[in-house]
Design a protein around this motif. Structure first.
Motif, mmCIF file in Angstrom:
data_model
loop_
_atom_site.group_PDB
_atom_site.id
_atom_site.type_symbol
_atom_site.label_atom_id
_atom_site.label_comp_id
_atom_site.label_asym_id
_atom_site.label_seq_id
_atom_site.Cartn_x
_atom_site.Cartn_y
_atom_site.Cartn_z
ATOM 1 N N ARG A 30 0.811 -1.222 0.000
ATOM 2 C CA ARG A 30 0.000 0.000 0.000
ATOM 3 C C ARG A 30 0.842 1.269 0.000
ATOM 4 N NH1 ARG A 30 -2.960 -3.442 3.546
ATOM 5 N NH2 ARG A 30 -4.880 -3.971 2.442
ATOM 6 N N ALA A 93 -7.113 6.594 -4.484
ATOM 7 C CA ALA A 93 -6.905 6.333 -3.046
ATOM 8 C C ALA A 93 -7.512 4.988 -2.669
ATOM 9 C CB ALA A 93 -7.511 7.456 -2.207
ATOM 10 N N ASN A 94 -8.680 4.673 -3.215
ATOM 11 C CA ASN A 94 -9.254 3.335 -3.005
ATOM 12 C C ASN A 94 -8.287 2.271 -3.518
ATOM 13 O OD1 ASN A 94 -11.641 4.430 -2.013
ATOM 14 N ND2 ASN A 94 -12.836 4.060 -3.868
ATOM 15 N N ALA A 97 -5.117 1.728 -1.450
ATOM 16 C CA ALA A 97 -5.366 1.164 -0.120
ATOM 17 C C ALA A 97 -5.930 -0.255 -0.179
ATOM 18 C CB ALA A 97 -6.338 2.063 0.646
ATOM 19 N N GLY A 98 -6.586 -0.584 -1.296
ATOM 20 C CA GLY A 98 -7.197 -1.905 -1.387
ATOM 21 C C GLY A 98 -8.704 -1.895 -1.178
ATOM 22 N N VAL A 99 -9.327 -0.724 -1.281
ATOM 23 C CA VAL A 99 -10.796 -0.667 -1.291
ATOM 24 C C VAL A 99 -11.217 -0.928 -2.746
ATOM 25 C CG1 VAL A 99 -12.819 0.806 -0.953
ATOM 26 C CG2 VAL A 99 -10.886 0.936 0.645
ATOM 27 N N PRO A 100 -11.982 -1.998 -2.982
ATOM 28 C CA PRO A 100 -12.162 -2.481 -4.353
ATOM 29 C C PRO A 100 -13.166 -1.688 -5.175
ATOM 30 C CG PRO A 100 -13.291 -3.915 -2.812
ATOM 31 C CD PRO A 100 -12.606 -2.860 -1.981
ATOM 32 N N LEU A 101 -13.002 -0.385 -5.198
ATOM 33 C CA LEU A 101 -13.895 0.520 -5.914
ATOM 34 C C LEU A 101 -13.055 1.484 -6.745
ATOM 35 C CD1 LEU A 101 -16.367 1.213 -2.963
ATOM 36 C CD2 LEU A 101 -16.849 -0.157 -5.007
ATOM 37 N N TRP A 121 -15.196 -1.129 -14.217
ATOM 38 C CA TRP A 121 -14.937 -1.314 -12.785
ATOM 39 C C TRP A 121 -13.733 -2.261 -12.697
ATOM 40 C CZ3 TRP A 121 -18.997 -3.864 -8.983
ATOM 41 C CH2 TRP A 121 -18.480 -3.837 -7.683
ATOM 42 N N THR A 124 -13.592 -5.713 -10.772
ATOM 43 C CA THR A 124 -14.458 -6.851 -11.119
ATOM 44 C C THR A 124 -14.527 -7.111 -12.623
ATOM 45 O OG1 THR A 124 -16.489 -5.561 -11.410
ATOM 46 C CG2 THR A 124 -15.954 -6.274 -9.162
ATOM 47 N N ARG A 126 -16.574 -5.528 -14.627
ATOM 48 C CA ARG A 126 -17.859 -5.053 -15.168
ATOM 49 C C ARG A 126 -17.651 -3.775 -15.972
ATOM 50 N NH1 ARG A 126 -22.782 -4.110 -11.181
ATOM 51 N NH2 ARG A 126 -23.731 -3.254 -13.057
ATOM 52 N N VAL A 179 -20.795 7.539 0.023
ATOM 53 C CA VAL A 179 -19.519 8.125 -0.400
ATOM 54 C C VAL A 179 -18.625 6.962 -0.788
ATOM 55 C CG1 VAL A 179 -17.516 9.514 0.276
ATOM 56 C CG2 VAL A 179 -19.780 10.070 1.210
ATOM 57 N N LEU A 180 -18.551 6.665 -2.082
ATOM 58 C CA LEU A 180 -17.746 5.527 -2.541
ATOM 59 C C LEU A 180 -16.353 5.951 -2.992
ATOM 60 C CD1 LEU A 180 -20.360 3.443 -4.623
ATOM 61 C CD2 LEU A 180 -20.103 3.628 -2.146
ATOM 62 N N SER A 181 -16.138 7.267 -3.132
ATOM 63 C CA SER A 181 -14.822 7.797 -3.515
ATOM 64 C C SER A 181 -14.384 7.387 -4.914
ATOM 65 C CB SER A 181 -13.749 7.389 -2.504
ATOM 66 O OG SER A 181 -14.052 7.880 -1.230
#
Lengths: 270, 270
Positions: A30, A93-94, A97-101, A121, A124, A126, A179-181
């Motif tokens: 990260r 930033a996601n 960090a590993g936020v899958p968005l 995306w 995934t 998609r 807030v999905l960023s």
């Protein structure tokens, strides 16, 4: 005439972004991915993960000989009539960090007019494609009022009185706030009808690369892309321009959101 | 002794939840999935999509002869020493609308003590398993201070002065705020180190089914699950109990968050 499908440069760029993102996440920790490696052409810091993904996208686009406007590298003029506006990695930033968005978003402009867009995306695979002359299955929710609406926003800028007041005012009127960023993914959810609107609450964070794809995708699905201060969201090679984008299921909802945000921000400054 | 892996009742329940969720999304439109079909055992309205997923989970659990505590149906006592605490569909509003952020979370309690948990991201199939006596690869970020932290929260309760003030105070101190509207997935991201903390800002929305899995998963990964008002998060068959959960990468960060939230809410009422 039946439409032939996505421009090959768009899919090549999206595939390259996804492969590079997956590879970067597998190879680096990260802290390494989040490290600032330079200042981007858009005036904001470039993280290593941004650089890795954008480099791969630019390499993939070379054989296509199109002009490219990209977040970190800026404007690459190859003398083509076709320009690609690219956000290689939305939600950096996601992603670091590993936020899958996280999303790739690319938009084709022909002679300065946006014609088609592809949003992927990256976590995934998609994807959402739209062309202004091709039929689309995407349909916004059709909601016309902020009361009862599901609203996504950029995170609140709590230290800035105007944007802070605007954020809170919109959150107070909506039925649901997320807030999905990742602007590009949240815009795709508006196009699908999964959420009713998305807004930058007067912080002028949005650049063209954040909003271009939504103008085609959400526009085709029956929605709108507006700016809180009325600036048109249009093709430009000037990456210093900013918007406070409002992406909404309908013109009515978009205009109500613009009004609520603008009035709250103005009140905070009086 | 090497640990044999997840309890078969846990994986059976998770698989059933994913299949039923996928099927429900394919068969029904948004309005049908979001319709209130009854009042749940936890005292909140049950959407059709909740009912469909929970029914499938309960059927899958029947052959396992374990006790079950579940969000909508409440406590099913089969006289077993083993109880499963189940949130069949965390993020119901996301799931009904088509925002691809929903989770199944199941936790095994043996003689009243939580021993293992499994969280499944229903939209992708990614899963997180942890057992209090088995090694785990999950590690929280280790962050000890709210300054600089990435914080997830439930959406702000703007109409309630105490929770509203608490939400804003925490958002103002953190470096980054997200609202994904799915506690169980956000807790898994804390366990992975992708985000630093998650909080219910004093709204007392959390039930045991929302927090039980985090006590095992985040606990094993080095983090904590606290409550803003100091109530222990422990096994109970009383579904009317509520918490304002704080899930954090470290004890220090958790305690700081509890302090900030509690103080801000108290100040709003003075």
């Amino acid at each position: 005439m039946a439409h032939p499908g996505p421009h090959p440069a768009l899919t090549a760029a999206a595939d390259a972004a996804r492969a590079a993102y997956t590879d970067a996440r597998a190879r680096h920790d990260r802290a390494t991915l989040a490290e600032t490696v330079e200042q981007g052409a858009d005036g904001t810091p470039t993280m290593r993960i941004d650089r890795l993904v954008e480099d791969a996208v630019l390499r993939a686009l070379e054989p296509h000989r199109v002009n490219v406007l990209s977040e970190e590298s800026g404007w690459v003029d190859r003398g083509s009539e076709i320009s690609l506006v690219i956000d290689p990695l939305d939600g950096s930033a996601n992603g670091a960090a590993g936020v899958p968005l996280t999303a790739f978003a690319g938009t084709v402009a022909v002679a300065g007019e946006f014609t088609e867009s592809y949003t992927s995306w990256l976590d995934t695979g998609r994807g959402w494609w739209a062309h202004r002359e091709a039929p689309t299955a995407y349909r916004t929710s059709g909601r016309r009022e902020l009361a009862g609406a599901a609203l996504s926003m950029l995170r609140p800028h709590t230290a800035k009185p105007g944007p802070a007041a605007a954020w809170w005012a919109a959150a107070s009127r909506a039925a649901r706030v997320r807030v999905l960023s990742t602007t590009c993914l949240e815009a795709a959810l508006v196009a699908e009808g999964a959420t009713d609107a998305f807004a930058d609450a007067c912080s002028d964070t949005h650049r063209l690369v954040d909003l271009a794809a939504a103008t085609v995708l959400v526009g085709r699905a029956g929605g709108v892309v507006l700016d809180v201060r009325g600036r048109p969201v249009e093709f430009t090679t000037d990456l210093t321009r900013r918007w406070s984008g409002v992406v909404a299921a309908t013109e009515e909802l978009g205009r109500e959101l613009v009004g609520v945000l603008h009035e709250a921000a103005a009140s905070a400054h009086r």
